[in-house]
Write a protein that holds these residues in place. Structure first.
Motif, PDB file in Angstrom:
ATOM      1  N   ALA A  83      15.522  51.694  -9.977  1.00 52.36           N
ATOM      2  CA  ALA A  83      15.665  53.272 -10.262  1.00 52.36           C
ATOM      3  C   ALA A  83      15.076  53.934 -10.710  1.00 52.36           C
ATOM      4  N   GLY A  84      15.719  55.275 -10.966  1.00 56.95           N
ATOM      5  CA  GLY A  84      15.045  56.478 -11.695  1.00 56.95           C
ATOM      6  C   GLY A  84      16.374  56.918 -11.954  1.00 56.95           C
ATOM      7  N   ALA A  85      15.953  57.458 -13.226  1.00 56.82           N
ATOM      8  CA  ALA A  85      16.497  58.504 -13.854  1.00 56.82           C
ATOM      9  C   ALA A  85      16.558  59.388 -13.375  1.00 56.82           C
ATOM     10  N   ASP A  86      17.784  60.500 -13.592  1.00 54.11           N
ATOM     11  CA  ASP A  86      17.988  61.934 -12.711  1.00 54.11           C
ATOM     12  C   ASP A  86      17.872  62.666 -14.344  1.00 54.11           C
ATOM     13  N   GLU A  87      17.761  63.988 -13.867  1.00 53.52           N
ATOM     14  CA  GLU A  87      17.552  64.920 -14.687  1.00 53.52           C
ATOM     15  C   GLU A  87      18.801  64.876 -15.916  1.00 53.52           C
ATOM     16  N   ARG A  88      19.221  64.278 -16.258  1.00 51.93           N
ATOM     17  CA  ARG A  88      20.248  63.788 -17.287  1.00 51.93           C
ATOM     18  C   ARG A  88      19.751  62.787 -17.957  1.00 51.93           C
ATOM     19  N   GLY A  89      18.979  61.930 -17.452  1.00 49.59           N
ATOM     20  CA  GLY A  89      18.236  60.875 -18.211  1.00 49.59           C
ATOM     21  C   GLY A  89      19.627  59.293 -17.742  1.00 49.59           C
ATOM     22  N   ARG A  90      20.268  59.767 -16.704  1.00 51.11           N
ATOM     23  CA  ARG A  90      20.823  58.698 -16.545  1.00 51.11           C
ATOM     24  C   ARG A  90      21.054  57.531 -15.107  1.00 51.11           C
ATOM     25  N   VAL A  91      20.792  56.908 -15.440  1.00 45.89           N
ATOM     26  CA  VAL A  91      20.065  54.969 -14.593  1.00 45.89           C
ATOM     27  C   VAL A  91      21.531  54.792 -13.665  1.00 45.89           C
ATOM     28  N   THR A  92      22.195  54.427 -12.727  1.00 44.76           N
ATOM     29  CA  THR A  92      23.180  53.561 -11.683  1.00 44.76           C
ATOM     30  C   THR A  92      22.718  52.073 -11.712  1.00 44.76           C
ATOM     31  N   LEU A  93      23.665  51.845 -12.543  1.00 44.18           N
ATOM     32  CA  LEU A  93      23.131  50.695 -12.251  1.00 44.18           C
ATOM     33  C   LEU A  93      23.693  49.472 -11.259  1.00 44.18           C
ATOM     34  N   GLY A  94      24.720  50.055 -10.588  1.00 44.16           N
ATOM     35  CA  GLY A  94      25.735  49.318 -10.066  1.00 44.16           C
ATOM     36  C   GLY A  94      27.019  48.571  -9.808  1.00 44.16           C
ATOM     37  N   ASN A  95      27.734  48.506  -9.103  1.00 43.26           N
ATOM     38  CA  ASN A  95      29.085  47.145  -9.256  1.00 43.26           C
ATOM     39  C   ASN A  95      28.610  46.020  -9.923  1.00 43.26           C
ATOM     40  N   ASP A  96      27.709  45.175 -10.290  1.00 43.01           N
ATOM     41  CA  ASP A  96      27.460  44.484 -10.531  1.00 43.01           C
ATOM     42  C   ASP A  96      28.219  44.455 -12.609  1.00 43.01           C
ATOM     43  N   ALA A  97      27.488  45.895 -12.901  1.00 41.50           N
ATOM     44  CA  ALA A  97      27.637  46.608 -13.988  1.00 41.50           C
ATOM     45  C   ALA A  97      29.197  47.256 -14.108  1.00 41.50           C
ATOM     46  N   LYS A  98      29.422  47.167 -13.680  1.00 40.23           N
ATOM     47  CA  LYS A  98      31.481  48.866 -13.351  1.00 40.23           C
ATOM     48  C   LYS A  98      32.153  48.506 -14.422  1.00 40.23           C
ATOM     49  N   ASN A  99      32.919  49.065 -15.834  1.00 44.18           N
ATOM     50  CA  ASN A  99      34.017  48.750 -16.375  1.00 44.18           C
ATOM     51  C   ASN A  99      33.085  47.529 -17.672  1.00 44.18           C
ATOM     52  N   THR A 100      31.472  47.525 -17.342  1.00 45.88           N
ATOM     53  CA  THR A 100      30.986  46.827 -18.726  1.00 45.88           C
ATOM     54  C   THR A 100      29.769  48.043 -19.274  1.00 45.88           C
ATOM     55  N   ARG A 101      30.607  47.417 -21.314  1.00 42.88           N
ATOM     56  CA  ARG A 101      29.401  48.550 -22.099  1.00 42.88           C
ATOM     57  C   ARG A 101      28.487  47.504 -22.280  1.00 42.88           C
ATOM     58  N   PHE A 102      27.578  48.109 -22.885  1.00 40.31           N
ATOM     59  CA  PHE A 102      26.018  47.729 -23.324  1.00 40.31           C
ATOM     60  C   PHE A 102      25.254  48.212 -24.769  1.00 40.31           C
ATOM     61  N   ARG A 103      25.442  47.221 -25.315  1.00 38.13           N
ATOM     62  CA  ARG A 103      24.047  47.641 -26.469  1.00 38.13           C
ATOM     63  C   ARG A 103      22.674  47.676 -25.943  1.00 38.13           C
ATOM     64  N   ILE A 104      21.893  48.832 -25.415  1.00 39.73           N
ATOM     65  CA  ILE A 104      20.909  49.024 -26.056  1.00 39.73           C
ATOM     66  C   ILE A 104      19.775  49.565 -26.571  1.00 39.73           C
ATOM     67  N   PHE A 105      18.607  48.101 -26.042  1.00 38.52           N
ATOM     68  CA  PHE A 105      17.761  47.879 -26.731  1.00 38.52           C
ATOM     69  C   PHE A 105      16.270  48.297 -26.403  1.00 38.52           C
ATOM     70  N   LYS A 106      15.489  48.986 -27.528  1.00 37.53           N
ATOM     71  CA  LYS A 106      14.302  49.547 -26.850  1.00 37.53           C
ATOM     72  C   LYS A 106      13.170  49.031 -27.237  1.00 37.53           C
ATOM     73  N   THR A 107      12.117  47.494 -26.735  1.00 40.78           N
ATOM     74  CA  THR A 107      11.388  47.512 -27.436  1.00 40.78           C
ATOM     75  C   THR A 107      10.267  48.451 -27.462  1.00 40.78           C
ATOM     76  N   SER A 108       9.653  47.645 -28.366  1.00 43.90           N
ATOM     77  CA  SER A 108       7.994  47.968 -28.652  1.00 43.90           C
ATOM     78  C   SER A 108       7.301  48.933 -27.557  1.00 43.90           C
ATOM     79  N   LYS A 109       7.361  48.137 -26.288  1.00 44.24           N
ATOM     80  CA  LYS A 109       6.585  48.575 -24.876  1.00 44.24           C
ATOM     81  C   LYS A 109       7.515  49.208 -24.746  1.00 44.24           C
ATOM     82  N   GLY A 110       8.071  49.704 -24.571  1.00 44.68           N
ATOM     83  CA  GLY A 110       9.673  50.919 -24.205  1.00 44.68           C
ATOM     84  C   GLY A 110      10.451  50.196 -22.884  1.00 44.68           C
TER      85      GLY A 110
END
Length: 96
Positions: A18-45
């Motif tokens: 998937a690619g991010a749109d112009e606002r930086g959003r990525v759609t995960l699809g129905n598997d992630a519907k109504n799910t909240r996430f803690r987002i980590f970014k590794t040192s490798k990006g």
């Protein structure tokens, strides 16, 4: 204290590209519907999404205090025993 997931023995598989749109959003699809996430970014990006459940401060205090948790568990057990329940009638006079 930040609880960082240990991912050393985790098996990964590609869900989709998937690619991010112009606002930086990525759609995960129905598997992630109504799910909240803690987002980590590794040192490798790389981004890692860790599903979380938010708990209110009062719930956290209840779950963290063994004595309070025991009282709560006892109340739940009592509520399951319908013979100990009493009908107190309508409370509609207090609503509104």
């Amino acid at each position: 204290m930040l609880n960082i997931p240990d991912l050393r023995n985790t098996i990964y598989h590609v869900v989709k590209n998937a690619g991010a749109d112009e606002r930086g959003r990525v759609t995960l699809g129905n598997d992630a519907k109504n799910t909240r996430f803690r987002i980590f970014k590794t040192s490798k990006g790389q981004y890692i999404l860790d599903p979380v459940v938010e708990v209110s401060t009062s719930e956290l205090q209840l779950l963290s205090d063994p004595a309070e948790k025991a009282l709560f568990d006892e109340a739940v057990q009592q509520a399951k025993d319908s013979s100990k329940l009493r009908d107190l009638g309508s409370f509609s006079q207090y609503v509104g």
